[in-house]
Design an enzyme around this catalytic site. Structure first.
Site, mmCIF file in Angstrom:
data_model
loop_
_atom_site.group_PDB
_atom_site.id
_atom_site.type_symbol
_atom_site.label_atom_id
_atom_site.label_comp_id
_atom_site.label_asym_id
_atom_site.label_seq_id
_atom_site.Cartn_x
_atom_site.Cartn_y
_atom_site.Cartn_z
ATOM 1 N N GLY A 13 11.183 32.329 -2.482
ATOM 2 C CA GLY A 13 12.192 31.949 -3.474
ATOM 3 C C GLY A 13 12.575 33.112 -4.370
ATOM 4 N N ASP A 32 9.902 26.280 -10.654
ATOM 5 C CA ASP A 32 8.582 26.173 -10.017
ATOM 6 C C ASP A 32 7.708 25.273 -10.883
ATOM 7 O OD1 ASP A 32 7.184 28.173 -7.699
ATOM 8 O OD2 ASP A 32 5.767 27.090 -8.981
ATOM 9 N N ARG A 81 2.129 28.892 5.381
ATOM 10 C CA ARG A 81 1.080 28.828 6.400
ATOM 11 C C ARG A 81 -0.016 29.846 6.123
ATOM 12 N NH1 ARG A 81 2.589 29.483 12.398
ATOM 13 N NH2 ARG A 81 4.173 30.900 11.621
ATOM 14 N N HIS A 174 12.263 25.701 14.940
ATOM 15 C CA HIS A 174 11.614 26.854 14.317
ATOM 16 C C HIS A 174 10.111 26.771 14.586
ATOM 17 C CE1 HIS A 174 11.197 30.242 11.754
ATOM 18 N NE2 HIS A 174 10.646 29.600 10.753
HETATM 19 N N1 LIG Z 1 12.259 28.630 7.266
HETATM 20 C C1 LIG Z 1 11.782 29.838 7.186
HETATM 21 O O1 LIG Z 1 12.230 30.729 7.878
HETATM 22 C C2 LIG Z 1 10.689 30.157 6.202
HETATM 23 C C3 LIG Z 1 10.393 31.485 5.901
HETATM 24 C C4 LIG Z 1 9.455 31.752 4.898
HETATM 25 C C5 LIG Z 1 8.757 30.711 4.290
HETATM 26 N N2 LIG Z 1 9.042 29.451 4.663
HETATM 27 C C6 LIG Z 1 8.358 28.321 4.027
HETATM 28 O O2 LIG Z 1 8.749 28.286 2.667
HETATM 29 C C7 LIG Z 1 7.685 27.751 1.880
HETATM 30 C C8 LIG Z 1 7.348 28.723 0.762
HETATM 31 O O3 LIG Z 1 6.864 29.936 1.282
HETATM 32 P P1 LIG Z 1 6.454 31.138 0.293
HETATM 33 O O4 LIG Z 1 6.004 32.258 1.150
HETATM 34 O O5 LIG Z 1 7.530 31.364 -0.692
HETATM 35 O O6 LIG Z 1 5.172 30.471 -0.417
HETATM 36 P P2 LIG Z 1 4.643 30.714 -1.906
HETATM 37 O O7 LIG Z 1 3.312 30.054 -1.976
HETATM 38 O O8 LIG Z 1 4.744 32.144 -2.261
HETATM 39 O O9 LIG Z 1 5.676 29.905 -2.809
HETATM 40 C C9 LIG Z 1 5.767 28.518 -2.840
HETATM 41 C C10 LIG Z 1 6.017 28.119 -4.263
HETATM 42 O O10 LIG Z 1 6.306 26.731 -4.299
HETATM 43 C C11 LIG Z 1 5.815 26.297 -5.554
HETATM 44 N N3 LIG Z 1 5.738 24.839 -5.593
HETATM 45 C C12 LIG Z 1 4.783 24.021 -5.100
HETATM 46 N N4 LIG Z 1 5.091 22.750 -5.378
HETATM 47 C C13 LIG Z 1 6.255 22.756 -6.070
HETATM 48 C C14 LIG Z 1 7.079 21.758 -6.618
HETATM 49 N N5 LIG Z 1 6.743 20.461 -6.531
HETATM 50 N N6 LIG Z 1 8.210 22.122 -7.268
HETATM 51 C C15 LIG Z 1 8.544 23.430 -7.359
HETATM 52 N N7 LIG Z 1 7.798 24.432 -6.850
HETATM 53 C C16 LIG Z 1 6.682 24.097 -6.208
HETATM 54 C C17 LIG Z 1 4.479 26.993 -5.693
HETATM 55 O O11 LIG Z 1 4.012 26.982 -7.039
HETATM 56 C C18 LIG Z 1 4.835 28.370 -5.192
HETATM 57 O O12 LIG Z 1 5.206 29.234 -6.251
HETATM 58 C C19 LIG Z 1 6.555 27.503 2.886
HETATM 59 O O13 LIG Z 1 6.610 26.177 3.349
HETATM 60 C C20 LIG Z 1 6.855 28.441 4.011
HETATM 61 O O14 LIG Z 1 6.256 28.047 5.225
HETATM 62 C C21 LIG Z 1 9.977 29.162 5.589
#
Ligand SMILES: NC(=O)c1ccc[n+]([C@@H]2O[C@H](COP(=O)([O-])OP(=O)(O)OC[C@H]3O[C@@H](n4cnc5c(N)ncnc54)[C@H](O)[C@@H]3O)[C@@H](O)[C@H]2O)c1
Length: 311
Positions: A13, A32, A81, A174
Protein backbone atom coordinates in the site's frame (compact mmCIF):
# COMPACT_ATOMS: atom_id res chain seq x y z
CA UNK A 1 -7.57 16.77 -8.16
CA UNK A 2 -8.70 13.16 -8.14
CA UNK A 3 -8.58 11.21 -4.89
CA UNK A 4 -7.25 7.71 -4.31
CA UNK A 5 -7.55 5.92 -0.97
CA UNK A 6 -5.34 2.98 -0.18
CA UNK A 7 -6.59 0.60 2.49
CA UNK A 8 -3.63 -1.15 4.10
CA UNK A 9 -0.53 1.04 4.43
CA UNK A 10 1.92 -1.86 4.62
CA UNK A 11 4.65 -2.56 2.09
CA UNK A 12 2.41 -2.79 -0.97
CA UNK A 13 0.00 0.00 0.00
CA UNK A 14 2.70 2.49 0.96
CA UNK A 15 4.78 1.70 -2.13
CA UNK A 16 1.68 2.15 -4.29
CA UNK A 17 1.31 5.60 -2.71
CA UNK A 18 4.93 6.31 -3.65
CA UNK A 19 4.44 5.36 -7.33
CA UNK A 20 1.12 7.24 -7.47
CA UNK A 21 2.51 10.41 -5.88
CA UNK A 22 5.35 10.44 -8.43
CA UNK A 23 2.73 10.39 -11.19
CA UNK A 24 0.86 13.34 -9.59
CA UNK A 25 -2.38 11.59 -10.43
CA UNK A 26 -4.45 12.19 -7.32
CA UNK A 27 -4.48 13.25 -3.70
CA UNK A 28 -3.85 10.22 -1.54
CA UNK A 29 -5.22 8.74 1.69
CA UNK A 30 -3.46 5.88 3.46
CA UNK A 31 -5.62 3.88 5.90
CA UNK A 32 -4.40 1.19 8.27
CA UNK A 33 -5.43 -0.34 11.59
CA UNK A 34 -2.03 0.38 13.13
CA UNK A 35 -2.24 3.71 14.94
CA UNK A 36 0.22 6.36 13.81
CA UNK A 37 1.79 4.26 11.05
CA UNK A 38 -0.30 5.48 8.07
CA UNK A 39 -0.05 9.05 9.41
CA UNK A 40 3.74 8.74 9.70
CA UNK A 41 4.19 7.24 6.22
CA UNK A 42 1.85 9.81 4.69
CA UNK A 43 3.71 12.70 6.31
CA UNK A 44 7.10 11.34 5.24
CA UNK A 45 5.88 10.97 1.64
CA UNK A 46 4.28 14.44 1.73
CA UNK A 47 7.62 15.89 2.76
CA UNK A 48 9.19 14.32 -0.35
CA UNK A 49 6.82 16.20 -2.68
CA UNK A 50 8.80 19.50 -2.73
CA UNK A 51 11.92 17.54 -3.68
CA UNK A 52 10.30 15.76 -6.63
CA UNK A 53 8.15 18.78 -7.50
CA UNK A 54 4.73 17.19 -7.19
CA UNK A 55 1.65 18.92 -5.74
CA UNK A 56 -0.08 16.03 -4.06
CA UNK A 57 -1.87 16.01 -0.71
CA UNK A 58 -1.19 12.86 1.28
CA UNK A 59 -2.84 12.00 4.60
CA UNK A 60 -2.87 8.96 6.83
CA UNK A 61 -5.82 7.75 8.90
CA UNK A 62 -7.18 4.92 11.01
CA UNK A 63 -10.78 5.52 9.97
CA UNK A 64 -12.72 5.17 6.75
CA UNK A 65 -14.40 8.61 6.91
CA UNK A 66 -11.16 10.19 5.65
CA UNK A 67 -11.59 8.26 2.37
CA UNK A 68 -14.79 10.23 1.55
CA UNK A 69 -15.35 10.96 -2.16
CA UNK A 70 -12.51 8.84 -3.47
CA UNK A 71 -12.39 8.13 -7.19
CA UNK A 72 -10.45 4.92 -6.63
CA UNK A 73 -10.17 2.66 -3.58
CA UNK A 74 -7.16 0.35 -3.56
CA UNK A 75 -7.40 -2.58 -1.15
CA UNK A 76 -4.08 -4.01 0.03
CA UNK A 77 -5.07 -4.64 3.65
CA UNK A 78 -4.45 -8.11 4.93
CA UNK A 79 -1.76 -10.56 5.72
CA UNK A 80 1.04 -11.31 3.26
CA UNK A 81 2.24 -14.81 2.53
CA UNK A 82 5.01 -16.26 4.66
CA UNK A 83 7.48 -18.91 3.38
CA UNK A 84 5.70 -22.22 2.82
CA UNK A 85 2.26 -20.59 3.12
CA UNK A 86 -0.03 -20.79 0.11
CA UNK A 87 -2.15 -17.86 -0.98
CA UNK A 88 -5.21 -19.89 -0.07
CA UNK A 89 -4.12 -20.24 3.56
CA UNK A 90 -4.85 -16.57 3.89
CA UNK A 91 -8.46 -16.95 2.87
CA UNK A 92 -10.47 -16.55 6.06
CA UNK A 93 -8.43 -13.81 7.71
CA UNK A 94 -8.19 -11.72 4.60
CA UNK A 95 -11.87 -12.22 3.74
CA UNK A 96 -12.84 -10.55 7.02
CA UNK A 97 -10.43 -7.66 6.47
CA UNK A 98 -11.26 -7.09 2.79
CA UNK A 99 -15.01 -7.47 3.32
CA UNK A 100 -15.01 -4.73 5.94
CA UNK A 101 -12.69 -2.45 3.96
CA UNK A 102 -14.87 -2.74 0.84
CA UNK A 103 -18.26 -2.23 2.46
CA UNK A 104 -17.14 0.59 4.77
CA UNK A 105 -15.32 2.59 2.08
CA UNK A 106 -18.23 2.21 -0.33
CA UNK A 107 -20.44 4.10 2.16
CA UNK A 108 -18.15 7.14 1.85
CA UNK A 109 -17.35 6.80 -1.87
CA UNK A 110 -20.39 5.34 -3.63
CA UNK A 111 -18.94 6.11 -7.07
CA UNK A 112 -15.46 4.70 -6.52
CA UNK A 113 -13.74 2.08 -8.63
CA UNK A 114 -12.19 -0.68 -6.50
CA UNK A 115 -8.77 -2.14 -7.24
CA UNK A 116 -8.12 -5.24 -5.17
CA UNK A 117 -4.65 -6.66 -4.42
CA UNK A 118 -5.09 -8.66 -1.22
CA UNK A 119 -4.55 -12.41 -1.70
CA UNK A 120 -5.95 -14.83 -2.61
CA UNK A 121 -6.46 -12.19 -5.23
CA UNK A 122 -9.16 -13.56 -7.52
CA UNK A 123 -11.29 -14.59 -4.57
CA UNK A 124 -10.84 -11.31 -2.66
CA UNK A 125 -11.98 -9.46 -5.80
CA UNK A 126 -14.99 -11.82 -6.02
CA UNK A 127 -15.81 -11.12 -2.36
CA UNK A 128 -15.57 -7.37 -2.96
CA UNK A 129 -17.95 -7.56 -5.90
CA UNK A 130 -20.47 -9.72 -4.05
CA UNK A 131 -20.46 -7.73 -0.81
CA UNK A 132 -20.63 -4.30 -2.44
CA UNK A 133 -23.11 -5.27 -5.17
CA UNK A 134 -21.19 -3.04 -7.57
CA UNK A 135 -21.33 -3.55 -11.33
CA UNK A 136 -18.45 -5.66 -12.54
CA UNK A 137 -16.87 -2.72 -14.36
CA UNK A 138 -15.94 -1.21 -11.01
CA UNK A 139 -14.20 -4.10 -9.24
CA UNK A 140 -10.86 -5.10 -10.72
CA UNK A 141 -8.14 -7.35 -9.36
CA UNK A 142 -4.43 -6.77 -9.88
CA UNK A 143 -2.41 -9.81 -10.87
CA UNK A 144 -1.81 -10.10 -14.60
CA UNK A 145 0.20 -6.91 -15.06
CA UNK A 146 2.58 -8.12 -12.35
CA UNK A 147 2.82 -11.70 -13.65
CA UNK A 148 3.35 -10.42 -17.21
CA UNK A 149 5.98 -7.91 -16.03
CA UNK A 150 7.87 -10.70 -14.32
CA UNK A 151 7.91 -12.69 -17.54
CA UNK A 152 8.99 -9.58 -19.49
CA UNK A 153 11.81 -8.98 -17.01
CA UNK A 154 13.02 -12.58 -17.31
CA UNK A 155 12.91 -12.41 -21.14
CA UNK A 156 14.91 -9.16 -21.01
CA UNK A 157 17.50 -10.78 -18.72
CA UNK A 158 17.76 -13.76 -21.09
CA UNK A 159 18.01 -11.81 -24.34
CA UNK A 160 19.51 -8.45 -23.39
CA UNK A 161 16.70 -6.72 -25.32
CA UNK A 162 15.03 -3.63 -23.81
CA UNK A 163 11.99 -4.34 -21.67
CA UNK A 164 10.17 -1.83 -23.89
CA UNK A 165 10.41 -4.26 -26.83
CA UNK A 166 9.05 -7.20 -24.87
CA UNK A 167 5.33 -7.93 -24.65
CA UNK A 168 4.18 -10.87 -22.58
CA UNK A 169 0.69 -11.90 -21.65
CA UNK A 170 0.15 -13.93 -18.51
CA UNK A 171 -3.51 -14.69 -17.91
CA UNK A 172 -5.57 -16.92 -15.64
CA UNK A 173 -5.73 -17.08 -11.87
CA UNK A 174 -3.07 -15.49 -9.67
CA UNK A 175 -1.65 -18.82 -8.55
CA UNK A 176 0.83 -21.44 -9.66
CA UNK A 177 -1.55 -22.46 -12.48
CA UNK A 178 -1.38 -19.00 -14.11
CA UNK A 179 -1.28 -19.12 -17.92
CA UNK A 180 1.73 -17.52 -19.66
CA UNK A 181 0.59 -17.23 -23.29
CA UNK A 182 3.87 -17.79 -25.14
CA UNK A 183 2.13 -17.81 -28.54
CA UNK A 184 0.90 -14.23 -28.04
CA UNK A 185 4.08 -12.96 -26.36
CA UNK A 186 6.73 -11.39 -28.55
CA UNK A 187 9.92 -9.37 -28.85
CA UNK A 188 9.38 -6.42 -31.22
CA UNK A 189 6.73 -8.45 -33.01
CA UNK A 190 8.77 -11.67 -33.25
CA UNK A 191 6.98 -14.48 -31.39
CA UNK A 192 8.91 -15.63 -28.31
CA UNK A 193 8.73 -19.20 -29.59
CA UNK A 194 10.81 -18.16 -32.63
CA UNK A 195 13.22 -15.92 -30.71
CA UNK A 196 14.15 -18.28 -27.88
CA UNK A 197 15.15 -21.97 -27.80
CA UNK A 198 12.30 -24.01 -26.37
CA UNK A 199 14.20 -25.05 -23.22
CA UNK A 200 15.00 -21.41 -22.37
CA UNK A 201 11.41 -20.37 -22.95
CA UNK A 202 10.17 -23.24 -20.78
CA UNK A 203 12.53 -22.14 -17.99
CA UNK A 204 11.18 -18.58 -18.20
CA UNK A 205 7.60 -19.82 -18.03
CA UNK A 206 8.40 -21.90 -14.94
CA UNK A 207 10.22 -18.99 -13.24
CA UNK A 208 7.26 -16.70 -14.03
CA UNK A 209 4.78 -19.13 -12.50
CA UNK A 210 6.89 -19.32 -9.33
CA UNK A 211 7.83 -15.63 -9.40
CA UNK A 212 5.93 -14.65 -6.26
CA UNK A 213 7.33 -17.59 -4.28
CA UNK A 214 10.89 -16.81 -5.41
CA UNK A 215 10.65 -13.40 -3.76
CA UNK A 216 8.92 -14.71 -0.64
CA UNK A 217 11.76 -17.20 -0.17
CA UNK A 218 14.39 -14.49 -0.57
CA UNK A 219 12.72 -11.95 1.69
CA UNK A 220 11.88 -14.52 4.40
CA UNK A 221 9.32 -12.11 5.86
CA UNK A 222 6.70 -10.59 3.58
CA UNK A 223 6.18 -10.82 -0.15
CA UNK A 224 6.84 -8.73 -3.26
CA UNK A 225 5.68 -5.13 -3.22
CA UNK A 226 7.61 -2.92 -5.67
CA UNK A 227 6.30 -4.57 -8.84
CA UNK A 228 2.78 -5.27 -7.55
CA UNK A 229 2.32 -1.66 -6.48
CA UNK A 230 3.74 -0.35 -9.76
CA UNK A 231 1.14 -2.50 -11.54
CA UNK A 232 -1.54 -1.00 -9.35
CA UNK A 233 -0.38 2.54 -10.20
CA UNK A 234 -0.53 1.71 -13.91
CA UNK A 235 -4.15 0.58 -13.50
CA UNK A 236 -5.08 3.75 -11.58
CA UNK A 237 -3.44 5.93 -14.21
CA UNK A 238 -5.23 4.15 -17.06
CA UNK A 239 -8.54 4.73 -15.27
CA UNK A 240 -8.08 8.34 -14.23
CA UNK A 241 -6.65 9.36 -17.62
CA UNK A 242 -9.35 7.35 -19.45
CA UNK A 243 -6.64 5.72 -21.54
CA UNK A 244 -8.51 2.63 -22.79
CA UNK A 245 -5.36 0.69 -21.96
CA UNK A 246 -5.53 -3.07 -22.53
CA UNK A 247 -3.79 -4.93 -19.70
CA UNK A 248 -4.27 -8.30 -18.04
CA UNK A 249 -6.38 -7.91 -14.88
CA UNK A 250 -8.68 -10.08 -12.83
CA UNK A 251 -12.25 -9.42 -13.96
CA UNK A 252 -15.65 -10.91 -13.20
CA UNK A 253 -16.48 -13.42 -15.91
CA UNK A 254 -19.97 -13.51 -17.35
CA UNK A 255 -19.54 -16.03 -20.13
CA UNK A 256 -16.23 -14.77 -21.54
CA UNK A 257 -13.78 -17.60 -22.20
CA UNK A 258 -16.64 -19.95 -21.27
CA UNK A 259 -16.41 -18.89 -17.61
CA UNK A 260 -19.22 -17.63 -15.38
CA UNK A 261 -19.59 -16.19 -11.87
CA UNK A 262 -15.89 -16.03 -11.06
CA UNK A 263 -12.91 -13.69 -11.25
CA UNK A 264 -10.17 -14.61 -13.71
CA UNK A 265 -7.15 -12.94 -15.28
CA UNK A 266 -7.97 -11.79 -18.81
CA UNK A 267 -7.03 -8.82 -21.01
CA UNK A 268 -9.28 -5.91 -20.10
CA UNK A 269 -9.56 -2.39 -21.47
CA UNK A 270 -9.36 0.17 -18.65
CA UNK A 271 -10.99 3.60 -18.92
CA UNK A 272 -12.55 6.23 -16.65
CA UNK A 273 -15.45 3.99 -15.64
CA UNK A 274 -13.26 0.97 -14.95
CA UNK A 275 -13.51 -1.99 -17.29
CA UNK A 276 -14.58 -0.82 -20.75
CA UNK A 277 -14.49 -4.30 -22.22
CA UNK A 278 -12.95 -7.72 -21.88
CA UNK A 279 -10.79 -8.79 -24.81
CA UNK A 280 -11.14 -12.41 -25.93
CA UNK A 281 -8.23 -14.20 -27.61
CA UNK A 282 -8.68 -17.22 -29.82
CA UNK A 283 -7.07 -19.97 -27.78
CA UNK A 284 -5.64 -23.19 -29.17
CA UNK A 285 -6.30 -26.54 -27.50
CA UNK A 286 -3.18 -26.40 -25.31
CA UNK A 287 -4.04 -22.89 -24.09
CA UNK A 288 -7.67 -23.89 -23.47
CA UNK A 289 -6.48 -26.79 -21.32
CA UNK A 290 -4.25 -24.43 -19.27
CA UNK A 291 -7.18 -21.99 -18.86
CA UNK A 292 -9.42 -24.80 -17.63
CA UNK A 293 -6.85 -25.99 -15.09
CA UNK A 294 -6.29 -22.46 -13.79
CA UNK A 295 -10.04 -21.74 -13.66
CA UNK A 296 -10.63 -24.94 -11.67
CA UNK A 297 -8.06 -23.80 -9.07
CA UNK A 298 -9.69 -20.37 -8.77
CA UNK A 299 -13.17 -21.91 -8.51
CA UNK A 300 -11.97 -24.11 -5.69
CA UNK A 301 -10.95 -21.06 -3.65
CA UNK A 302 -14.19 -19.27 -4.56
CA UNK A 303 -16.08 -22.34 -3.29
CA UNK A 304 -14.04 -22.36 -0.08
CA UNK A 305 -14.98 -18.71 0.42
CA UNK A 306 -18.67 -19.45 -0.12
CA UNK A 307 -18.45 -21.91 2.80
CA UNK A 308 -17.04 -19.18 5.04
CA UNK A 309 -18.95 -16.04 4.07
CA UNK A 310 -22.64 -15.51 3.32
CA UNK A 311 -23.23 -13.10 0.41
N1 LIG B 1 -2.24 -9.19 -6.08
C1 LIG B 1 -0.95 -9.03 -5.99
O1 LIG B 1 -0.25 -9.03 -6.98
C2 LIG B 1 -0.31 -8.80 -4.65
C3 LIG B 1 1.00 -8.33 -4.58
C4 LIG B 1 1.54 -8.01 -3.32
C5 LIG B 1 0.81 -8.26 -2.16
N2 LIG B 1 -0.43 -8.77 -2.29
C6 LIG B 1 -1.25 -9.02 -1.10
O2 LIG B 1 -1.54 -7.77 -0.50
C7 LIG B 1 -1.68 -7.94 0.91
C8 LIG B 1 -0.74 -6.97 1.62
O3 LIG B 1 0.60 -7.28 1.33
P1 LIG B 1 1.79 -6.38 1.96
O4 LIG B 1 3.06 -6.95 1.45
O5 LIG B 1 1.50 -4.95 1.75
O6 LIG B 1 1.62 -6.77 3.51
P2 LIG B 1 1.93 -5.86 4.79
O7 LIG B 1 1.84 -6.76 5.96
O8 LIG B 1 3.18 -5.09 4.58
O9 LIG B 1 0.72 -4.83 4.82
C9 LIG B 1 -0.59 -5.18 5.12
C10 LIG B 1 -1.17 -4.07 5.96
O10 LIG B 1 -2.56 -4.31 6.12
C11 LIG B 1 -2.86 -3.76 7.39
N3 LIG B 1 -4.17 -4.22 7.84
C12 LIG B 1 -4.51 -5.39 8.43
N4 LIG B 1 -5.82 -5.39 8.70
C13 LIG B 1 -6.32 -4.20 8.30
C14 LIG B 1 -7.60 -3.62 8.31
N5 LIG B 1 -8.66 -4.27 8.82
N6 LIG B 1 -7.76 -2.37 7.81
C15 LIG B 1 -6.70 -1.71 7.29
N7 LIG B 1 -5.45 -2.21 7.26
C16 LIG B 1 -5.27 -3.44 7.74
C17 LIG B 1 -1.71 -4.20 8.27
O11 LIG B 1 -1.65 -3.44 9.47
C18 LIG B 1 -0.55 -3.96 7.34
O12 LIG B 1 0.02 -2.67 7.53
C19 LIG B 1 -1.39 -9.42 1.15
O13 LIG B 1 -2.59 -10.15 1.15
C20 LIG B 1 -0.56 -9.82 -0.03
O14 LIG B 1 -0.59 -11.21 -0.27
C21 LIG B 1 -0.99 -9.04 -3.49
Amino acid sequence: MNKISIIGAGMTGATAAHWLAERELADLVLVDVVEGMPQGKALDLLEAMPIIARDVEIVGANDYATTKDSDIIIITAGLARKPGMSRDDLLKTNADIVGKAATETLKYSPNAIFLVLTNPLDTMAYLTLKLTGLPRERVIGQAGILDSARMRAFVALETGVSVENIDCYVLGGHGDEMVPLTRHSNIAGIPLKEYLPSDRLAAIVTRTRKGGGEIVNLLKTGSAYYAPSAACAQMAEAILKNKNLIVPCAAYMDGEYGLKDMFFGVPVMLGRNGIVKIVEYDLDDEEKAMFEESAAAVKETHDALKNLVAF
